[in-house]
Scaffold this motif. Structure first.
Motif, PDB file in Angstrom:
ATOM      1  N   ASP A 200       1.271  -1.282   0.284  1.00 18.41           N
ATOM      2  CA  ASP A 200       0.009  -0.241  -0.248  1.00 18.41           C
ATOM      3  C   ASP A 200       0.961   1.280   0.058  1.00 18.41           C
ATOM      4  O   ASP A 200       1.858   0.555  -0.369  1.00 18.41           O
ATOM      5  CB  ASP A 200      -1.052   0.087   0.859  1.00 18.41           C
ATOM      6  CG  ASP A 200       0.018  -0.239   2.635  1.00 18.41           C
ATOM      7  OD1 ASP A 200       1.042   0.741   2.780  1.00 18.41           O
ATOM      8  OD2 ASP A 200      -1.018  -0.204   3.456  1.00 18.41           O
ATOM      9  N   LYS A 201       0.228   2.256   0.087  1.00 14.98           N
ATOM     10  CA  LYS A 201       0.973   3.585   0.246  1.00 14.98           C
ATOM     11  C   LYS A 201       3.130   4.023   1.845  1.00 14.98           C
ATOM     12  O   LYS A 201       3.041   4.354   0.912  1.00 14.98           O
ATOM     13  CB  LYS A 201       0.455   4.896   0.106  1.00 14.98           C
ATOM     14  CG  LYS A 201      -0.772   5.100  -1.005  1.00 14.98           C
ATOM     15  CD  LYS A 201      -1.590   6.277  -0.827  1.00 14.98           C
ATOM     16  CE  LYS A 201      -2.685   6.750  -1.899  1.00 14.98           C
ATOM     17  NZ  LYS A 201      -3.116   7.854  -1.776  1.00 14.98           N
ATOM     18  N   ALA A 202       2.173   2.803   2.453  1.00 14.79           N
ATOM     19  CA  ALA A 202       3.190   2.623   3.622  1.00 14.79           C
ATOM     20  C   ALA A 202       4.270   1.845   3.945  1.00 14.79           C
ATOM     21  O   ALA A 202       5.396   1.812   3.777  1.00 14.79           O
ATOM     22  CB  ALA A 202       2.234   2.415   4.708  1.00 14.79           C
ATOM     23  N   GLY A 203       3.462   0.226   2.643  1.00 19.29           N
ATOM     24  CA  GLY A 203       4.655  -0.643   2.588  1.00 19.29           C
ATOM     25  C   GLY A 203       4.239  -1.525   1.855  1.00 19.29           C
ATOM     26  O   GLY A 203       3.282  -1.690   1.668  1.00 19.29           O
ATOM     27  N   SER A 266      -7.515  -5.057  -2.062  1.00 21.68           N
ATOM     28  CA  SER A 266      -8.369  -3.809  -1.947  1.00 21.68           C
ATOM     29  C   SER A 266      -8.689  -3.273  -0.830  1.00 21.68           C
ATOM     30  O   SER A 266      -9.172  -4.134  -0.003  1.00 21.68           O
ATOM     31  CB  SER A 266      -9.772  -4.130  -2.634  1.00 21.68           C
ATOM     32  OG  SER A 266      -8.962  -4.257  -4.217  1.00 21.68           O
ATOM     33  N   TYR A 267      -8.825  -2.288  -1.010  1.00 17.42           N
ATOM     34  CA  TYR A 267      -9.417  -1.149   0.808  1.00 17.42           C
ATOM     35  C   TYR A 267     -10.437  -0.787   0.738  1.00 17.42           C
ATOM     36  O   TYR A 267     -10.607  -0.032  -0.635  1.00 17.42           O
ATOM     37  CB  TYR A 267      -8.284   0.112   1.585  1.00 17.42           C
ATOM     38  CG  TYR A 267      -6.994  -1.216   1.417  1.00 17.42           C
ATOM     39  CD1 TYR A 267      -6.364  -2.304   1.872  1.00 17.42           C
ATOM     40  CD2 TYR A 267      -5.562   0.189   2.096  1.00 17.42           C
ATOM     41  CE1 TYR A 267      -5.546  -2.093   2.726  1.00 17.42           C
ATOM     42  CE2 TYR A 267      -4.307  -0.005   2.405  1.00 17.42           C
ATOM     43  CZ  TYR A 267      -4.316  -1.798   3.133  1.00 17.42           C
ATOM     44  OH  TYR A 267      -3.192  -2.021   3.656  1.00 17.42           O
ATOM     45  N   GLY A 273      -4.837   3.111   0.022  1.00 20.06           N
ATOM     46  CA  GLY A 273      -3.813   2.296  -0.666  1.00 20.06           C
ATOM     47  C   GLY A 273      -5.347   2.320  -2.123  1.00 20.06           C
ATOM     48  O   GLY A 273      -6.116   2.815  -1.401  1.00 20.06           O
ATOM     49  N   ALA A 274      -4.759   0.810  -2.444  1.00 18.05           N
ATOM     50  CA  ALA A 274      -5.692   0.921  -3.403  1.00 18.05           C
ATOM     51  C   ALA A 274      -7.774   0.917  -3.880  1.00 18.05           C
ATOM     52  O   ALA A 274      -7.718  -0.617  -2.239  1.00 18.05           O
ATOM     53  CB  ALA A 274      -5.403  -0.459  -4.415  1.00 18.05           C
ATOM     54  N   GLN A 275      -8.293   1.596  -3.636  1.00 16.82           N
ATOM     55  CA  GLN A 275      -9.235   1.191  -3.346  1.00 16.82           C
ATOM     56  C   GLN A 275     -10.421  -0.110  -4.087  1.00 16.82           C
ATOM     57  O   GLN A 275     -10.120  -0.368  -5.058  1.00 16.82           O
ATOM     58  CB  GLN A 275     -10.363   2.488  -3.742  1.00 16.82           C
ATOM     59  CG  GLN A 275     -11.841   2.478  -3.025  1.00 16.82           C
ATOM     60  CD  GLN A 275     -12.251   4.112  -2.894  1.00 16.82           C
ATOM     61  OE1 GLN A 275     -11.707   5.051  -3.668  1.00 16.82           O
ATOM     62  NE2 GLN A 275     -13.218   3.931  -2.252  1.00 16.82           N
ATOM     63  N   TYR A 276     -11.260  -0.559  -3.299  1.00 18.70           N
ATOM     64  CA  TYR A 276     -11.757  -1.605  -4.086  1.00 18.70           C
ATOM     65  C   TYR A 276     -12.334  -1.034  -4.689  1.00 18.70           C
ATOM     66  O   TYR A 276     -13.771   0.126  -5.062  1.00 18.70           O
ATOM     67  CB  TYR A 276     -12.846  -2.068  -2.620  1.00 18.70           C
ATOM     68  CG  TYR A 276     -13.941  -3.167  -3.312  1.00 18.70           C
ATOM     69  CD1 TYR A 276     -13.621  -4.795  -3.207  1.00 18.70           C
ATOM     70  CD2 TYR A 276     -15.462  -3.168  -3.566  1.00 18.70           C
ATOM     71  CE1 TYR A 276     -14.584  -5.620  -4.035  1.00 18.70           C
ATOM     72  CE2 TYR A 276     -16.497  -3.480  -3.868  1.00 18.70           C
ATOM     73  CZ  TYR A 276     -15.898  -5.755  -4.150  1.00 18.70           C
ATOM     74  OH  TYR A 276     -17.193  -6.380  -4.331  1.00 18.70           O
ATOM     75  N   LYS A 277     -12.585  -1.400  -5.801  1.00 18.69           N
ATOM     76  CA  LYS A 277     -14.135  -1.722  -6.988  1.00 18.69           C
ATOM     77  C   LYS A 277     -14.545  -3.013  -7.238  1.00 18.69           C
ATOM     78  O   LYS A 277     -14.061  -4.287  -7.209  1.00 18.69           O
ATOM     79  CB  LYS A 277     -12.968  -1.199  -8.113  1.00 18.69           C
ATOM     80  CG  LYS A 277     -11.922  -2.699  -8.630  1.00 18.69           C
ATOM     81  CD  LYS A 277     -12.220  -1.659  -9.999  1.00 18.69           C
ATOM     82  CE  LYS A 277     -10.540  -2.613 -10.615  1.00 18.69           C
ATOM     83  NZ  LYS A 277      -9.192  -3.001  -9.619  1.00 18.69           N
TER      84      LYS A 277
END
Length: 315
Positions: A200-203, A266-267, A273-277
């Motif tokens: 994700d954006k943190a690692g 997904s988040y 981080g990447a959002q669920y779709k």
């Protein structure tokens, strides 16, 4: 000119030693050779005649794939409500039954972590699952604050097929964003991968990862859970420990693939981080698990619970 006197002989000369015959030494050499040959022969007989142990012989043993996948989740009964946890258990069981998988549940407190934070339970639970299901092909760890949303996607096809991994894995990619000097290997092939994880954006994100059942997987889990790394008191415990060993141990990095979050992680919200779709395999509620926010997990999960039940009912 006078020459110096020759040195005086010792007053106690060494006793006379008769010249030894080469035959005793030769006999000893032959006896040693005979003993070595006999030992080698006995060893060969033992190796040929001993009972085989398929799990100890990593060259001959291959897991049968029964079950193909074990889905592991750790439940925290002290932190979360019974109804919320029951929904999570139901979700895992329905997905596992659809594909012939096994759902394996551990609880916080099941294992002696030697004083380490409870989040380390995930590592021990995966190791426990490999022991309990030694013939599985893969173990998929998915934390409790998440739902499987797409019942049609199978781990073998969606992620772990070598040809599929070739499409998914990020090569020559920073292990820790945004610009780690340690990068994933560019020459690794899909069939060589034993650990699949996301960032994700943190690692690195350890809320959802897959390990292939192998001797390497056991080595990896033992290394990850090493008392030395638990004693470091990393801010994010097992997450930072994993980032550490991946960057310092090429033996582990060489078997790891980083894939897009939307594949297995997904988040529910896109801030971290990447959002669920729609169509994604998983949705995780990554923000609600911090201290004091347990009730928020249940609230945030309710719309997704309705959605996954509908998807499973129609599959």
């Amino acid at each position: 000119m006078h020459l110096p006197y020759p040195p005086r002989k010792a007053s106690n000369p060494a006793p006379y030693l008769p010249r030894s015959s080469p035959l005793p030494g030769l006999r000893r050499t032959r006896l040693k050779l005979i003993a070595l040959v006999a030992l080698a022969f006995i060893t060969l007989i033992y190796l040929v005649s001993r009972p085989s142990n398929k799990h100890a012989d990593s060259v001959q043993w291959k897991p049968s794939g029964k079950p193909p996948v074990v889905l592991v989740t750790v439940l925290d009964e002290k932190k979360y409500g019974k109804g919320y946890l029951q929904t999570i258990v139901e979700n895992r069981i329905q997905y596992a039954e659809k594909h012939g998988y096994e759902a394996f549940f551990a609880k916080v407190g099941d294992y002696d972590l030697k004083g380490a934070p409870a989040s380390w339970t995930a590592v021990v639970a995966v190791r426990h699952a490999l022991t309990k299901f030694p013939d599985c092909h893969y173990v998929w760890y998915l934390e409790q604050n998440a739902f499987v949303m797409n019942p049609e996607l199978k781990i073998e096809d969606h992620v772990m097929q070598p040809s599929r991994l070739e499409e998914l894995m990020k090569k020559d990619f920073p292990v820790v964003p945004p610009d780690s000097i340690i990068r994933t290997f560019s020459h690794v092939k899909g069939q060589e991968i034993d650990l699949v994880i996301t960032q994700d954006k943190a690692g690195l994100s350890v809320g959802s990862f897959i390990v292939r059942n192998s001797d390497w997987a056991r080595f990896f889990l033992e290394t990850w859970f090493d008392p030395l790394y638990r004693s470091y008191n990393f801010q994010k415990a097992e997450t930072h420990a994993l980032e550490h060993i991946v960057q310092w141990h090429p033996t582990i990095l060489a078997k790891m693939a980083i894939v897009d979050q939307n594949i297995i992680n997904s988040y529910s919200k896109g801030a971290k981080g990447a959002q669920y779709k729609n169509g994604d395999l998983v949705v995780r509620f990554s923000d609600c698990s911090t201290a004091g926010k347990a009730q928020e997990c249940e609230t945030e999960s309710q719309p997704f619970a309705t959605k996954w039940r509908k998807a499973f009912a129609n599959s």
